[in-house]
Design an enzyme around this catalytic site. Sequence first.
Site, PDB file in Angstrom:
ATOM      1  N   ASP A   7       0.862  -1.188   0.000  1.00 56.09           N
ATOM      2  CA  ASP A   7       0.000   0.000   0.000  1.00 56.09           C
ATOM      3  C   ASP A   7       0.897   1.237   0.000  1.00 56.09           C
ATOM      4  O   ASP A   7       1.416   1.622   1.045  1.00 56.09           O
ATOM      5  CB  ASP A   7      -0.899  -0.023   1.247  1.00 56.09           C
ATOM      6  N   GLU A  68      -2.465  -1.704  -5.315  1.00 57.35           N
ATOM      7  CA  GLU A  68      -3.771  -1.216  -5.756  1.00 57.35           C
ATOM      8  C   GLU A  68      -3.626  -0.182  -6.878  1.00 57.35           C
ATOM      9  O   GLU A  68      -2.668   0.584  -6.908  1.00 57.35           O
ATOM     10  CB  GLU A  68      -4.521  -0.584  -4.567  1.00 57.35           C
ATOM     11  N   ASP A 141      -2.463   1.142   6.994  1.00 56.87           N
ATOM     12  CA  ASP A 141      -1.676   0.872   5.780  1.00 56.87           C
ATOM     13  C   ASP A 141      -1.246  -0.588   5.718  1.00 56.87           C
ATOM     14  O   ASP A 141      -1.195  -1.187   4.647  1.00 56.87           O
ATOM     15  CB  ASP A 141      -0.434   1.769   5.745  1.00 56.87           C
TER      16      ASP A 141
END
Lengths: 165, 165
Positions: A7, A68, A141
């Site tokens: 992340d 992502e 996170d």
Amino acid sequence: MIVLGIDPGLATTGLGLIESNERRELTVREWLTIATPTGLPLADRLEEIRFDLLRYLEEHKPDLAVVERLFFSTNVKTAFDVAQVRGVILLTLAEQGIACLEPNPLTLKSCITGDGHADKRQMQDMICRILNLKEIPKPDDAADALALAVFGALQQQGLGIGDRA
Amino acid sequence: MIVLGIDPGLATTGLGLIESNERRELTVREWLTIATPTGLPLADRLEEIRFDLLRYLEEHKPDLAVVERLFFSTNVKTAFDVAQVRGVILLTLAEQGIACLEPNPLTLKSCITGDGHADKRQMQDMICRILNLKEIPKPDDAADALALAVFGALQQQGLGIGDRA
């Protein structure tokens, strides 16, 4: 198979490492964050993130990474920072020859919870259930990075969470 | 002193290289673009840009680099792409120990033309005058990169264009 969820963030990049065995069981190896100090110039912070990530990849040799896809944020400054970090992370994975999945938020949430519009709490609850964790991993996170890793493992098994029920 | 201006882009990254001598004269060494094909995955394109940039830095050994600061764009997808490339470029410069200036658009335009809201044509005309070029460099990415390089040289001389007049 070892799957690393990442992340990206300038202040904090979350890492979540899980293992998927032949019986399709998922177990957490660890989660952690790479933090860089606010006072440093952007380029130095990018360099530090890359350095730490490279060392982590060498040590843990993941078979697959998951980062992502970017989506529009109301905070443009933060979004640009994330994008610059994300570029460095994708570059580093590519240079190390590590395959990388890039789900968008809808696909990720849908795979983990069966609901593409799940909120943070639903996601974290499902991650705890899937990975047999008693508490929600901190900080967010790291929890997000674990969710990405679970997504990668399920994709490799050809499964979304709907199929596991 | 050798100054490299860099205009980051996923499809096309512009490079403009100029030299500033003791008499404060600016001369163009060259301009060019690094292009990556649309069909390639993002990570591979970032890797290609980094590879080409590294080779370029090794060959030309600039003393200073200039990369424009990001600003909000109406095209968020493009802005994210630029930001990801920009992260890789800043990283690469930092790793090579090359100092980097990051002017915002207002500062850049103000330094080159004396007008922070100058349009593209005004900027290109001034670049041609400052660098004694008969024609506007093509493509725009390369012209923008030359403008950044001129900015860097003027900053090093402690001058904006207003002071040169």
